[in-house]
Design a protein around this motif. Structure first.
Motif, PDB file in Angstrom:
ATOM      1  N   LEU A  11       0.726  -1.284  -0.080  1.00  0.00           N
ATOM      2  CA  LEU A  11      -0.419   0.040  -0.404  1.00  0.00           C
ATOM      3  C   LEU A  11       0.973   1.358   0.057  1.00  0.00           C
ATOM      4  N   ASP A  12       1.306   1.938  -0.934  1.00  0.00           N
ATOM      5  CA  ASP A  12       2.023   2.821  -1.273  1.00  0.00           C
ATOM      6  C   ASP A  12       1.630   4.616  -0.323  1.00  0.00           C
ATOM      7  N   LEU A  13       1.479   4.773   0.371  1.00  0.00           N
ATOM      8  CA  LEU A  13       1.601   6.276   0.629  1.00  0.00           C
ATOM      9  C   LEU A  13       3.013   7.083  -0.013  1.00  0.00           C
ATOM     10  N   GLY A  37       3.675  -1.935  -4.851  1.00  0.00           N
ATOM     11  CA  GLY A  37       4.600  -2.416  -5.288  1.00  0.00           C
ATOM     12  C   GLY A  37       4.815  -2.620  -6.919  1.00  0.00           C
ATOM     13  N   LYS A  38       6.063  -2.460  -7.397  1.00  0.00           N
ATOM     14  CA  LYS A  38       6.681  -2.704  -8.827  1.00  0.00           C
ATOM     15  C   LYS A  38       5.633  -2.660  -9.885  1.00  0.00           C
ATOM     16  N   GLY A  39       5.451  -4.596  -9.581  1.00  0.00           N
ATOM     17  CA  GLY A  39       4.855  -5.072 -10.239  1.00  0.00           C
ATOM     18  C   GLY A  39       3.306  -4.098 -11.310  1.00  0.00           C
ATOM     19  N   LEU A  40       2.918  -4.363  -9.946  1.00  0.00           N
ATOM     20  CA  LEU A  40       1.260  -3.528  -9.622  1.00  0.00           C
ATOM     21  C   LEU A  40       1.348  -1.673 -10.223  1.00  0.00           C
ATOM     22  N   ASN A  41       1.929  -0.889 -10.223  1.00  0.00           N
ATOM     23  CA  ASN A  41       2.630   0.130 -10.709  1.00  0.00           C
ATOM     24  C   ASN A  41       2.639  -0.003 -12.684  1.00  0.00           C
ATOM     25  N   VAL A  42       3.916  -0.948 -13.003  1.00  0.00           N
ATOM     26  CA  VAL A  42       3.252  -1.500 -14.170  1.00  0.00           C
ATOM     27  C   VAL A  42       1.859  -1.957 -14.328  1.00  0.00           C
ATOM     28  N   THR A  87      -0.353  -7.624   3.941  1.00  0.00           N
ATOM     29  CA  THR A  87       0.546  -6.531   3.399  1.00  0.00           C
ATOM     30  C   THR A  87       1.072  -4.978   3.820  1.00  0.00           C
ATOM     31  N   ARG A  88       2.566  -5.403   3.253  1.00  0.00           N
ATOM     32  CA  ARG A  88       2.844  -3.939   3.427  1.00  0.00           C
ATOM     33  C   ARG A  88       3.018  -1.998   3.067  1.00  0.00           C
ATOM     34  N   ARG A  89       3.317  -1.241   4.251  1.00  0.00           N
ATOM     35  CA  ARG A  89       3.162  -0.047   3.308  1.00  0.00           C
ATOM     36  C   ARG A  89       4.452   0.320   2.748  1.00  0.00           C
ATOM     37  N   THR A  90       4.362   1.665   1.774  1.00  0.00           N
ATOM     38  CA  THR A  90       6.427   1.769   1.283  1.00  0.00           C
ATOM     39  C   THR A  90       5.821   3.432   1.745  1.00  0.00           C
ATOM     40  N   VAL A  91       6.149   4.134   2.134  1.00  0.00           N
ATOM     41  CA  VAL A  91       6.158   5.407   2.445  1.00  0.00           C
ATOM     42  C   VAL A  91       7.108   6.066   1.040  1.00  0.00           C
ATOM     43  N   THR A 102      11.933   9.968  -0.599  1.00  0.00           N
ATOM     44  CA  THR A 102      12.494   9.605   0.073  1.00  0.00           C
ATOM     45  C   THR A 102      12.002   9.110   0.353  1.00  0.00           C
ATOM     46  N   GLN A 103      12.553   7.364   0.128  1.00  0.00           N
ATOM     47  CA  GLN A 103      11.411   5.889   0.226  1.00  0.00           C
ATOM     48  C   GLN A 103      12.184   5.522   1.256  1.00  0.00           C
ATOM     49  N   LEU A 104      10.533   5.138   1.748  1.00  0.00           N
ATOM     50  CA  LEU A 104      10.854   4.332   2.675  1.00  0.00           C
ATOM     51  C   LEU A 104       9.949   2.438   2.913  1.00  0.00           C
ATOM     52  N   ASN A 105      10.764   1.217   2.539  1.00  0.00           N
ATOM     53  CA  ASN A 105      10.063   0.322   2.415  1.00  0.00           C
ATOM     54  C   ASN A 105       9.545  -0.671   3.017  1.00  0.00           C
ATOM     55  N   GLU A 106       8.394  -1.228   3.652  1.00  0.00           N
ATOM     56  CA  GLU A 106       8.959  -1.982   5.010  1.00  0.00           C
ATOM     57  C   GLU A 106       8.980  -3.847   4.299  1.00  0.00           C
ATOM     58  N   GLY A 137      10.138  -6.351  -8.599  1.00  0.00           N
ATOM     59  CA  GLY A 137      10.336  -5.843  -7.054  1.00  0.00           C
ATOM     60  C   GLY A 137      10.778  -6.908  -5.921  1.00  0.00           C
ATOM     61  N   SER A 138      11.303  -6.736  -5.265  1.00  0.00           N
ATOM     62  CA  SER A 138      11.867  -7.154  -3.779  1.00  0.00           C
ATOM     63  C   SER A 138      11.102  -8.648  -3.702  1.00  0.00           C
ATOM     64  N   LEU A 139      11.305  -9.028  -2.719  1.00  0.00           N
ATOM     65  CA  LEU A 139      10.717 -10.750  -2.633  1.00  0.00           C
ATOM     66  C   LEU A 139      10.093 -10.477  -0.960  1.00  0.00           C
ATOM     67  N   GLY A 247      11.421   3.503 -13.190  1.00  0.00           N
ATOM     68  CA  GLY A 247      11.316   2.315 -13.777  1.00  0.00           C
ATOM     69  C   GLY A 247      10.156   1.796 -14.142  1.00  0.00           C
ATOM     70  N   ASP A 248       9.122   1.683 -13.275  1.00  0.00           N
ATOM     71  CA  ASP A 248       7.745   0.779 -13.768  1.00  0.00           C
ATOM     72  C   ASP A 248       7.423   0.592 -15.156  1.00  0.00           C
ATOM     73  N   SER A 249       7.431   2.576 -15.070  1.00  0.00           N
ATOM     74  CA  SER A 249       6.532   2.760 -16.328  1.00  0.00           C
ATOM     75  C   SER A 249       7.450   2.544 -17.689  1.00  0.00           C
TER      76      SER A 249
HETATM   77  O1  LIG Z   1      10.811  -2.911  -2.356  1.00  0.00           O
HETATM   78  P1  LIG Z   1      10.034  -3.317  -3.391  1.00  0.00           P
HETATM   79  O2  LIG Z   1       9.396  -4.122  -4.395  1.00  0.00           O
HETATM   80  O3  LIG Z   1      12.029  -3.195  -4.809  1.00  0.00           O
HETATM   81  O4  LIG Z   1       9.649  -1.332  -3.757  1.00  0.00           O
HETATM   82  C1  LIG Z   1       9.368  -1.077  -4.217  1.00  0.00           C
HETATM   83  C2  LIG Z   1       8.401   0.161  -4.160  1.00  0.00           C
HETATM   84  O5  LIG Z   1       9.314   1.014  -3.468  1.00  0.00           O
HETATM   85  O6  LIG Z   1       8.349   0.418  -5.779  1.00  0.00           O
HETATM   86  C3  LIG Z   1       7.693   1.271  -5.768  1.00  0.00           C
HETATM   87  C4  LIG Z   1       8.502   2.076  -6.901  1.00  0.00           C
HETATM   88  O7  LIG Z   1       8.977   1.415  -8.225  1.00  0.00           O
HETATM   89  C5  LIG Z   1       6.751   1.961  -5.025  1.00  0.00           C
HETATM   90  O8  LIG Z   1       5.465   2.140  -5.567  1.00  0.00           O
HETATM   91  C6  LIG Z   1       7.000   0.615  -4.429  1.00  0.00           C
HETATM   92  O9  LIG Z   1       6.067   0.170  -3.359  1.00  0.00           O
END
Ligand SMILES: O=P(O)(O)OC[C@@]1(O)O[C@H](CO)[C@@H](O)[C@@H]1O
Length: 306
Positions: A11-13, A37-42, A87-91, A102-106, A137-139, A247-249
Motif C-alpha cells: 500500500l503505497d503512501l 509494489g513495482k508490478g502493480l505500478n507496471v 501486506t506492507r506499506r511503503t512511504v 525519500t523512500q521508506l519500504n517495509e 520488485g523485492s521478495l 522504472g516501472d513505467s
Molecule cells: O521493495 P521494492 O519491491 O523493491 O519496491 C517497492 C516500491 O518502492 O517500488 C515502487 C516504485 O518503483 C513503489 O511504488 C513501491 O512500493
C-alpha cells in the motif's frame, strides 16, 4: 493479456512535506494512497494505456484489503493470492522545497510454503493466454531467493516471454534462468557485475544469461544491449518531479512494445517517454498523458557501437 507479478505488493503512501529535515517533526500537507509494489505500478500504467492487464502476487490483512479495494478503481484484473500476513506499506516523502523524494519500504509479510504453492498454481494457470509476463520488485520474507528463477523457468516452458526487474541475489539467480529481458538500474547492474561503466556492465549482464538487458540510467534514459544491437535512448531534457515508479513505467513501455512487435528503438522511445511522464505525475503507477504523447516525438535514440 499481459501478466504482472508482484510478490511483495505494497500500500503505497505518498506524503508531501514543505521541507524534509532530519530529526525534525513534520506536518504532512498531502497524503495519497495507491495500490503499489513495482508490478502493480507496471499493471496500472499498462491498463491506462489500454492493454488488457492482469496482476498477480500476494495480498493480505487490512492493508491488503485496502489495496484490493483501490485496485477495483483501475482497469487491472485482480488475481492476487491471499496471505495470512498483512501486506506492507511503503512511504515516499516528497520534499516540496527541493523536489527530492525519500523512500521508506517495509519488508513485507512472512509468506508460508503453502501460500507460495497456491501462488505457483495460480501463476501456471494464468500463463495460458498470457502474451508477456513481468516479474517485479523485492521478495517478501519467507520466499526463497530462487523464486524468480523458478517462475522464469515456468514461463519459458509455457512459451511466454518474461521480463525480470529486481535486484541483488534474486536478480543474479533470475538472470541465470535466461529471461527474455532484464531491466536493472545502473546501481543494481554494478552490484551484479562489479562493473561501473554502463556499457561494460550491460554487456556482462547479457553474458550471464538474459536475452536482452535494458539498463536505466536515471535522468539520462536507457541503455539497451539486445541481440539486434546496442541502443541509447534519452529524454530531450531532464524532467523534475517525483521519480518513484519511473522504472516501472519504463517496464510498461518495454512490455507494450514487445506485445505489439515493435522494433527496439520504438520500444525504447515508449519506455523513456513513459518514464519521464511518470516523473511529472505526483505518484508512481501514473503518468502525465499529454506529456507522454509529446515526449514520444522528442525522445532521442541512437545506435551505439558495441
Ligand atoms: O521493495 P521494492 O519491491 O523493491 O519496491 C517497492 C516500491 O518502492 O517500488 C515502487 C516504485 O518503483 C513503489 O511504488 C513501491 O512500493
Amino acid at each position: 493479456m499481459i501478466l504482472t507479478v508482484t510478490l511483495n505488493t505494497a500500500l503505497d503512501l505518498t506524503y508531501r512535506v514543505p521541507a524534509l529535515t532530519p530529526h525534525a517533526s513534520h506536518r504532512v500537507t498531502q497524503v495519497i494512497e495507491r495500490p503499489g509494489g513495482k508490478g502493480l505500478n507496471v499493471a496500472r500504467v499498462l491498463g491506462a494505456l489500454g492493454y488488457e492487464t492482469v496482476a498477480t502476487g500476494f495480498a493480505g490483512g487490512a492493508t491488503g484489503a485496502t489495496l484490493r479495494d483501490l485496485l477495483t478503481t483501475t482497469p487491472v484484473r485482480d488475481e492476487l493470492v491471499e496471505t495470512a500476513g498483512p501486506t506492507r506499506r511503503t512511504v515516499a516523502v516528497v520534499d516540496t522545497a527541493s523536489g527530492d523524494t525519500t523512500q521508506l519500504n517495509e519488508p513485507g509479510p512472512n509468506v508460508t510454503a503453502a501460500e507460495w504453492n497456491a501462488f505457483r498454481t495460480r501463476f501456471t494457470e494464468l500463463l495460458d493466454g498470457t502474451r508477456a509476463v513481468a516479474l517485479c520488485g523485492s521478495l517478501p520474507p519467507g520466499i526463497h531467493v530462487g523464486a524468480y528463477a523458478e517462475l522464469i523457468r515456468l514461463a519459458r516452458t509455457a512459451g511466454v516471454p518474461v521480463l525480470l526487474d529486481t535486484s541483488g541475489e534474486p536478480l543474479r539467480r533470475g538472470i541465470a534462468a535466461r529471461p527474455d529481458l532484464v531491466k536493472p538500474n545502473a546501481e543494481e547492474l554494478a552490484q551484479l557485475t562489479g562493473a561501473r561503466e554502463p556499457h561494460r556492465a550491460t554487456r556482462d549482464a547479457r553474458r550471464r544469461g538474459a536475452h536482452a538487458v535494458i539498463s536505466s540510467l536515471g535522468p539520462e534514459g536507457l541503455l539497451a544491449a539486445t541481440p539486434e544491437g546496442l541502443w541509447r535512448a534519452a529524454p530531450p531534457a531532464a524532467v523534475k518531479g517525483n521519480p518513484t515508479g519511473a522504472g516501472d513505467s519504463a517496464v510498461a513501455g518495454l512490455l507494450s512494445g514487445l506485445v505489439d512487435g515493435a522494433p527496439w528503438p520504438d520500444r525504447l522511445i515508449r519506455a523513456v517517454a513513459l518514464s519521464a511522464a511518470t516523473v511529472l505525475s505526483p505518484v508512481a503507477g501514473e503518468f502525465d498523458a499529454t506529456a507522454y504523447e509529446e515526449l514520444l516525438t522528442r525522445v532521442k535514440v541512437s545506435e551505439e557501437t558495441p
